[in-house]
Design an enzyme around this catalytic site. Structure first.
Site, mmCIF file in Angstrom:
data_model
loop_
_atom_site.group_PDB
_atom_site.id
_atom_site.type_symbol
_atom_site.label_atom_id
_atom_site.label_comp_id
_atom_site.label_asym_id
_atom_site.label_seq_id
_atom_site.Cartn_x
_atom_site.Cartn_y
_atom_site.Cartn_z
ATOM 1 N N ASN A 7 -10.861 2.096 12.929
ATOM 2 C CA ASN A 7 -11.619 1.757 11.723
ATOM 3 C C ASN A 7 -11.942 0.258 11.761
ATOM 4 O O ASN A 7 -11.033 -0.573 11.840
ATOM 5 C CB ASN A 7 -10.766 2.113 10.496
ATOM 6 N N HIS A 10 -12.593 -3.900 8.453
ATOM 7 C CA HIS A 10 -12.149 -5.265 8.137
ATOM 8 C C HIS A 10 -12.797 -6.338 8.989
ATOM 9 O O HIS A 10 -12.714 -7.519 8.670
ATOM 10 C CB HIS A 10 -10.623 -5.344 8.115
ATOM 11 N N HIS A 43 -16.014 2.995 6.462
ATOM 12 C CA HIS A 43 -16.073 3.481 5.076
ATOM 13 C C HIS A 43 -17.197 2.736 4.373
ATOM 14 O O HIS A 43 -17.104 1.531 4.157
ATOM 15 C CB HIS A 43 -14.725 3.213 4.401
ATOM 16 N N ARG A 45 -18.505 1.949 1.235
ATOM 17 C CA ARG A 45 -18.105 2.030 -0.173
ATOM 18 C C ARG A 45 -19.297 1.825 -1.102
ATOM 19 O O ARG A 45 -20.243 1.134 -0.747
ATOM 20 C CB ARG A 45 -17.059 0.942 -0.476
ATOM 21 N N ARG A 49 -18.459 -3.517 -0.250
ATOM 22 C CA ARG A 49 -17.644 -4.733 -0.100
ATOM 23 C C ARG A 49 -17.451 -5.136 1.360
ATOM 24 O O ARG A 49 -17.173 -6.284 1.649
ATOM 25 C CB ARG A 49 -16.288 -4.570 -0.774
ATOM 26 N N GLU A 70 -16.517 7.554 6.493
ATOM 27 C CA GLU A 70 -15.713 7.828 5.296
ATOM 28 C C GLU A 70 -16.586 7.563 4.087
ATOM 29 O O GLU A 70 -17.260 6.527 4.028
ATOM 30 C CB GLU A 70 -14.524 6.878 5.214
ATOM 31 N N THR A 101 -8.173 2.596 -0.009
ATOM 32 C CA THR A 101 -8.075 3.962 -0.523
ATOM 33 C C THR A 101 -6.623 4.237 -0.892
ATOM 34 O O THR A 101 -5.752 4.237 -0.027
ATOM 35 C CB THR A 101 -8.558 4.964 0.561
ATOM 36 N N GLU A 151 -7.357 15.178 6.904
ATOM 37 C CA GLU A 151 -6.668 13.970 7.366
ATOM 38 C C GLU A 151 -5.504 13.752 6.406
ATOM 39 O O GLU A 151 -5.703 13.535 5.211
ATOM 40 C CB GLU A 151 -7.610 12.751 7.346
ATOM 41 N N HIS A 191 -3.733 5.978 7.625
ATOM 42 C CA HIS A 191 -3.537 5.011 6.535
ATOM 43 C C HIS A 191 -2.173 4.338 6.645
ATOM 44 O O HIS A 191 -1.150 5.000 6.615
ATOM 45 C CB HIS A 191 -3.691 5.625 5.136
HETATM 46 N N1 PXP Z 1 -7.988 6.924 6.866
HETATM 47 C C1 PXP Z 1 -8.651 6.762 5.700
HETATM 48 C C2 PXP Z 1 -9.202 7.964 5.024
HETATM 49 C C3 PXP Z 1 -8.836 5.477 5.139
HETATM 50 O O1 PXP Z 1 -9.496 5.334 3.977
HETATM 51 C C4 PXP Z 1 -8.344 4.364 5.848
HETATM 52 C C5 PXP Z 1 -8.568 2.985 5.300
HETATM 53 O O2 PXP Z 1 -9.916 2.694 5.259
HETATM 54 C C6 PXP Z 1 -7.686 4.576 7.062
HETATM 55 C C7 PXP Z 1 -7.491 5.867 7.545
HETATM 56 C C8 PXP Z 1 -7.142 3.447 7.875
HETATM 57 O O3 PXP Z 1 -6.118 2.838 7.172
HETATM 58 P P1 PXP Z 1 -5.524 1.457 7.705
HETATM 59 O O4 PXP Z 1 -6.626 0.452 7.583
HETATM 60 O O5 PXP Z 1 -4.389 1.196 6.788
HETATM 61 O O6 PXP Z 1 -5.124 1.679 9.129
#
Ligand code: PXP
Length: 241
Positions: A7, A10, A43, A45, A49, A70, A101, A151, A191
């Site tokens: 992901n 960030h 994601h 949003r 952001r 996402e 999330t 998931e 997550h």
């Molecule tokens: N899975 C989902 C559905 C999420 O919303 C996120 C965060 O955007 C992640 C996985 C990844 O989480 P993390 O950034 O804490 O690894």
């Protein structure tokens, strides 16, 4: 072998802090794929952001593995997904004030709406996953929506304050994964997973893939600091890299 999807939200968070063009999540996604990631997750949003629509469109062109978008289950997002056609969509709950999330999707409480969104996305040829807590009622409801995958939210496991709490959350996840898998759903997890807590989750055989962002982006920033500073000093002192 469990697949890793990275992901890159960030990377966009840092870019948006200055409102400029770097760092670019598209480039980060490319580097992640070169390093072996088998999927890229973003994601988009509602408040935009971090990831922007531009990112999703370019990633659709450049990602060579699999693009997992996402999104909240709103009609505006369904329209974007239908236009962009990511390889897969993960439906997530979304609150404006949250830092990330927070909980899983309440599929059981919104069965009709989520079922309709799942159907609309699948009609567009998009594989659909639902991000849910490791809760039997949510798994049952997810199956009823016709979704392809769930998931399992690993946040409570990642945030457990002590070993006993961690063990309890791990056991909840293991049971939920088995229930989902045995009922015919494909299963992923994510997550809060990081370099300290991922191994126990990766050992769960029925989990096909893990979606990880924050810890990988954090490590990339710190592991890359040495080179970035040396390069800048070299440039200041010698005028070239
Ligand atoms: N899975 C989902 C559905 C999420 O919303 C996120 C965060 O955007 C992640 C996985 C990844 O989480 P993390 O950034 O804490 O690894």
């Amino acid at each position: 072998m469990t697949r890793l999807n990275v992901n890159v939200d960030h990377v966009a968070t840092v870019r948006q802090a200055r409102g400029g063009i770097e760092p670019d999540p598209v480039l980060a996604a490319y580097m992640a794929e070169l390093a072996g990631a088998e999927g890229i997750v973003v994601h988009l949003r509602e408040d935009r952001r971090h990831i922007q629509e531009r990112d999703v469109w370019i990633l659709r062109e450049t990602v060579k593995t699999k693009l997992n978008l996402e999104m909240a289950s709103t009609s505006a997002m369904v329209k974007i997904a239908a236009d962009v056609k990511p390889d897969m969509v993960t439906l997530v709950p979304e609150k404006r004030q949250e830092l990330t999330t927070e909980g899983g999707l309440d599929t059981a409480g919104n069965l009709k709406e989520i079922k309709s969104v799942v159907k609309q996305l699948q009609k567009e040829g998009i594989f659909v996953s639902l991000f849910i807590d490791p809760d039997p009622a949510q798994i049952k409801a997810s199956l009823a929506t016709g979704a392809d995958m769930v998931e399992i939210h690993t946040g409570a496991y990642a945030d457990a304050p002590d070993e006993a709490g961690k063990d309890a959350e791990l056991s909840r996840i293991q049971k939920a994964v088995k229930k989902a898998y045995d009922s015919g759903l494909r299963v992923s997890a994510g997550h809060g997973l990081n370099y300290f807590n991922v191994v126990q989750i990766a050992k769960i055989e029925e989990i096909e893939e893990l979606n990880i962002g924050h810890s990988i982006i954090s490590r990339a920033m710190t592991a890359g600091m040495d080179l970035a500073v040396r390069d800048m000093i070299g440039l200041i002192r010698t005028g070239s890299l």
